[in-house]
Design a protein around this motif. Structure first.
Motif, short mmCIF file in Angstrom:
data_model
loop_
_atom_site.label_atom_id
_atom_site.label_comp_id
_atom_site.label_asym_id
_atom_site.label_seq_id
_atom_site.Cartn_x
_atom_site.Cartn_y
_atom_site.Cartn_z
N SER A 2 0.88 -1.30 0.05
CA SER A 2 0.08 -0.04 -0.01
C SER A 2 0.95 1.21 0.02
O SER A 2 2.23 1.28 0.24
N ILE A 3 0.27 2.47 -0.34
CA ILE A 3 0.96 3.70 -0.21
C ILE A 3 1.43 4.00 1.07
O ILE A 3 2.55 4.50 1.40
N PHE A 4 0.90 3.41 2.26
CA PHE A 4 1.51 3.67 3.68
C PHE A 4 2.57 2.81 4.00
O PHE A 4 3.20 3.39 4.75
N GLU A 5 2.68 1.72 3.50
CA GLU A 5 3.75 0.87 3.64
C GLU A 5 5.03 1.58 2.93
O GLU A 5 6.19 1.69 3.48
N LEU A 7 5.35 4.53 2.06
CA LEU A 7 5.72 5.74 2.81
C LEU A 7 6.44 5.42 3.99
O LEU A 7 7.78 6.16 4.37
N MET A 8 6.03 4.45 4.81
CA MET A 8 7.08 3.94 6.00
C MET A 8 8.26 3.64 5.62
O MET A 8 9.28 3.98 6.22
N PHE A 46 2.93 5.72 9.37
CA PHE A 46 2.45 5.26 8.13
C PHE A 46 2.41 3.59 8.18
O PHE A 46 1.47 2.96 7.65
N ILE A 49 -0.74 2.84 9.88
CA ILE A 49 -1.94 3.04 9.08
C ILE A 49 -1.98 1.89 8.19
O ILE A 49 -3.27 1.01 7.97
N HIS A 50 -0.90 1.53 7.65
CA HIS A 50 -0.86 0.24 6.75
C HIS A 50 -1.29 -1.10 7.16
O HIS A 50 -2.36 -1.60 6.70
N TYR A 54 -4.80 -2.47 5.85
CA TYR A 54 -4.65 -3.62 4.64
C TYR A 54 -4.20 -4.95 5.21
O TYR A 54 -4.28 -5.88 4.65
#
Length: 68
Positions: A2-5, A7-8, A46, A49-50, A54
């Motif tokens: 995901s975008i959050f992973e 970004l992490m 992030f 959130i991931h 997800y």
């Protein structure tokens, strides 16, 4: 992924070189800067959130523990 992973991983990848550069420039290893801490905290945020959106598993508790 995901975008959050992503970004992490980007934030964690940016935190250490930034810290190493700052230590090199200051010729000191005393603690870490506020910027390093903020970049690392954003990385954990992030990651959390991931995991929440997800891929919820027990790793989220490690992320939360490290964030705190």
């Amino acid at each position: 992924m995901s975008i959050f992973e992503a970004l992490m991983m980007i934030f964690f990848g940016a935190a250490w070189p930034f810290s190493i550069y700052k230590s090199y420039k200051s010729k000191s290893n005393d603690g870490k800067s506020l910027w390093f801490l903020l970049i690392a905290l954003f990385g954990y945020m992030f990651g959390i959130i991931h995991k929440m959106l997800y891929n919820y598993d027990n790793v989220i508790f490690m992320y939360i523990f490290n964030f705190i």
